[in-house]
Design a protein around this motif. Sequence first.
Motif, PDB file in Angstrom:
ATOM      1  N   GLN A  30       0.799  -1.226   0.000  1.00 46.66           N
ATOM      2  CA  GLN A  30       0.000   0.000   0.000  1.00 46.66           C
ATOM      3  C   GLN A  30       0.834   1.280   0.000  1.00 46.66           C
ATOM      4  O   GLN A  30       0.293   2.377   0.167  1.00 46.66           O
ATOM      5  N   SER A  31       2.136   1.165  -0.220  1.00 44.03           N
ATOM      6  CA  SER A  31       2.985   2.355  -0.115  1.00 44.03           C
ATOM      7  C   SER A  31       2.716   3.380  -1.208  1.00 44.03           C
ATOM      8  O   SER A  31       3.100   4.550  -1.062  1.00 44.03           O
ATOM      9  N   HIS A  32       2.007   2.978  -2.285  1.00 45.52           N
ATOM     10  CA  HIS A  32       1.649   3.957  -3.311  1.00 45.52           C
ATOM     11  C   HIS A  32       0.688   5.009  -2.774  1.00 45.52           C
ATOM     12  O   HIS A  32       0.492   6.051  -3.389  1.00 45.52           O
ATOM     13  N   ARG A  33       0.120   4.770  -1.583  1.00 50.32           N
ATOM     14  CA  ARG A  33      -0.809   5.719  -0.953  1.00 50.32           C
ATOM     15  C   ARG A  33      -0.081   6.728  -0.060  1.00 50.32           C
ATOM     16  O   ARG A  33      -0.707   7.424   0.732  1.00 50.32           O
ATOM     17  N   TYR A  34       1.240   6.812  -0.193  1.00 50.95           N
ATOM     18  CA  TYR A  34       2.039   7.642   0.713  1.00 50.95           C
ATOM     19  C   TYR A  34       1.605   9.106   0.742  1.00 50.95           C
ATOM     20  O   TYR A  34       1.853   9.816   1.722  1.00 50.95           O
ATOM     21  N   ALA A  35       0.976   9.605  -0.310  1.00 50.50           N
ATOM     22  CA  ALA A  35       0.568  11.018  -0.354  1.00 50.50           C
ATOM     23  C   ALA A  35      -0.818  11.242   0.237  1.00 50.50           C
ATOM     24  O   ALA A  35      -1.318  12.373   0.219  1.00 50.50           O
ATOM     25  N   GLN A  36      -1.433  10.209   0.789  1.00 51.09           N
ATOM     26  CA  GLN A  36      -2.760  10.321   1.407  1.00 51.09           C
ATOM     27  C   GLN A  36      -2.619  10.367   2.924  1.00 51.09           C
ATOM     28  O   GLN A  36      -2.050   9.464   3.529  1.00 51.09           O
ATOM     29  N   LEU A  37      -3.158  11.397   3.523  1.00 54.43           N
ATOM     30  CA  LEU A  37      -2.988  11.568   4.960  1.00 54.43           C
ATOM     31  C   LEU A  37      -3.648  10.439   5.748  1.00 54.43           C
ATOM     32  O   LEU A  37      -3.124   9.989   6.774  1.00 54.43           O
ATOM     33  N   ASN A  38      -4.786   9.947   5.276  1.00 53.08           N
ATOM     34  CA  ASN A  38      -5.462   8.885   6.032  1.00 53.08           C
ATOM     35  C   ASN A  38      -4.645   7.588   6.036  1.00 53.08           C
ATOM     36  O   ASN A  38      -4.773   6.765   6.943  1.00 53.08           O
ATOM     37  N   TYR A  39      -3.782   7.400   5.021  1.00 58.25           N
ATOM     38  CA  TYR A  39      -2.882   6.247   5.014  1.00 58.25           C
ATOM     39  C   TYR A  39      -1.976   6.293   6.238  1.00 58.25           C
ATOM     40  O   TYR A  39      -1.795   5.284   6.947  1.00 58.25           O
ATOM     41  N   TRP A  40      -1.383   7.428   6.518  1.00 59.40           N
ATOM     42  CA  TRP A  40      -0.463   7.559   7.642  1.00 59.40           C
ATOM     43  C   TRP A  40      -1.197   7.544   8.979  1.00 59.40           C
ATOM     44  O   TRP A  40      -0.664   7.023   9.974  1.00 59.40           O
ATOM     45  N   MET A  41      -2.403   8.082   9.021  1.00 61.62           N
ATOM     46  CA  MET A  41      -3.177   8.038  10.261  1.00 61.62           C
ATOM     47  C   MET A  41      -3.562   6.598  10.600  1.00 61.62           C
ATOM     48  O   MET A  41      -3.456   6.164  11.751  1.00 61.62           O
ATOM     49  N   PRO A  76       8.655  14.514   5.728  1.00 66.10           N
ATOM     50  CA  PRO A  76       8.122  13.652   6.791  1.00 66.10           C
ATOM     51  C   PRO A  76       7.479  14.422   7.943  1.00 66.10           C
ATOM     52  O   PRO A  76       6.575  13.904   8.603  1.00 66.10           O
ATOM     53  N   MET A  77       7.931  15.638   8.183  1.00 67.35           N
ATOM     54  CA  MET A  77       7.423  16.361   9.349  1.00 67.35           C
ATOM     55  C   MET A  77       5.959  16.746   9.214  1.00 67.35           C
ATOM     56  O   MET A  77       5.252  16.907  10.209  1.00 67.35           O
ATOM     57  N   MET A  78       5.488  16.875   7.971  1.00 67.93           N
ATOM     58  CA  MET A  78       4.093  17.230   7.753  1.00 67.93           C
ATOM     59  C   MET A  78       3.145  16.130   8.240  1.00 67.93           C
ATOM     60  O   MET A  78       1.977  16.387   8.522  1.00 67.93           O
ATOM     61  N   LEU A  79       3.644  14.912   8.324  1.00 70.13           N
ATOM     62  CA  LEU A  79       2.806  13.783   8.724  1.00 70.13           C
ATOM     63  C   LEU A  79       2.583  13.710  10.233  1.00 70.13           C
ATOM     64  O   LEU A  79       1.572  13.170  10.691  1.00 70.13           O
ATOM     65  N   VAL A  80       3.524  14.226  10.994  1.00 69.14           N
ATOM     66  CA  VAL A  80       3.557  13.958  12.431  1.00 69.14           C
ATOM     67  C   VAL A  80       2.331  14.481  13.169  1.00 69.14           C
ATOM     68  O   VAL A  80       1.726  13.728  13.957  1.00 69.14           O
ATOM     69  N   PRO A  81       1.897  15.731  12.984  1.00 67.40           N
ATOM     70  CA  PRO A  81       0.730  16.177  13.746  1.00 67.40           C
ATOM     71  C   PRO A  81      -0.515  15.331  13.513  1.00 67.40           C
ATOM     72  O   PRO A  81      -1.278  15.057  14.450  1.00 67.40           O
ATOM     73  N   ALA A  82      -0.737  14.897  12.264  1.00 66.92           N
ATOM     74  CA  ALA A  82      -1.911  14.072  11.977  1.00 66.92           C
ATOM     75  C   ALA A  82      -1.809  12.721  12.673  1.00 66.92           C
ATOM     76  O   ALA A  82      -2.798  12.220  13.243  1.00 66.92           O
TER      77      ALA A  82
END
Length: 453
Positions: free
Chosen positions: A29-40, A85-91
């Motif tokens: 599923q790493s192709h979803r890396y640009a989707q915030l819900n993937y990281w959440m 990467p830092m943009m992901l952390v707060p979410a």
Amino acid sequence: MRREIRFNAFDMNCVGHIQQGLWTHPRDQSHRYAQLNYWMDYARRLEAGLFDGIFLADVLGINDVYGGNGDAALRGAVQVPVNDPMMLVPAMAAVTKHLSFGVTANLTYEPPFLFARRMSTLDHLTGGRIGWNIVTGYLDSAARAIGLAGQSAHDDRYDLADEYMEVIYGLLEGSWQDDAVVADRANGVYADPAKVRKIRHQGKQYSLDAMHLCEPSPQRTPVLYQAGSSTRGREFAATHAECVFVNGQKIEGVRAIVDDIGARAIAAGRFPDDIKIFMGATIVTGRTDKEAREKFEDYRSHASSEGALVHAAASLGIDFAGYDLDEPIRTAKTAAIVSNVEAMTRSAGPQWTKRKLLEQMVLGSRQVPMVGSAEKIADTLIDWVDQVGIDGFNLSRTVVPECFDDIIELVIPILQDRGLYKTAYREGTLREKLFDSPRLPARHVGARFRSVT
């Protein structure tokens, strides 16, 4: 008493991180890396599984050493495209309570004044769950991207890093006193100006005359990670690092690095236990050896030899495109990751070849995977901890999310049954979970910059 084993998921805000080519697997599923819900969802999954954290790598510049251009990197998604990467952390922090976040940031290309604010902001927003992996870079393409002709020499970058840390410590530890914020509504005073001071620094690389823009965060200084295992890198780690990331090769080689860092820490006035050691590892497991081996062969069919060579060429500073399979590799000193060249020479011998390198890169990276039943994997991990003295593992992704689901479902329960893995999170900040203290200890070099109330 045996050490409690710690796990970080090791990933990057991109498609292809360490195991090159596995993004082509139909379940990945790493192709979803640009989707915030993937990281959440990723963060929720790791916290439910009692992972200690997620360690987010990063690189500035494109891997363009192989063939002298970035074409192969682009074709194979070898750490490009890559987002911040830092943009992901707060979410991710918003949907978890205990999971920690180690973020890689290259100090070479960002002024310390701005970076200190970013770290304080993340420490506030995560409630003290942020760590910083200190890197100085290894790609000439990154240097050229900001207008330089190329990188400075390897050891010179560490000299710059020492000065950078002085400025960072001054801002984070010394600008605001602990009681500077009074939040006096009646008198309209939020912060007492007498308890906030300017940090003045005039050095070889940096000049500063400014107060830190952020009030004190839970940890003030983020937990400090460092990933360099060269001689100069270990010297830097012994002075600054609280967690060190080492690459696993042979047990004897890793033990020598761990012992050396401990000895250097003592020489720097610290205790060896002031530094936690995390080893990089790749795991393919199942309920039985047969199941694990079948999964490994399935993964292996998607690994990219070219992608692996592209990544290795950049991190070793050697263009493998110009070598025949059995032609000895010339390992002259480069400006790339010196410890990687040293590790490869230890592993494959002084006259290693592209064929020997490819034989190691069975899943698209130089990191030889651990393959076996969950019981066998647990035994292997425990052996590493007992024989080498490491504290945990940075587990690189293969096919996500199932690679971490397997660890959570199969391996962690075995470690828990043996009393070597937590069954619940402790309360507190990342530093409190690691060291029982929210702040840098008095014996750490950063504490010398602490403001006196």
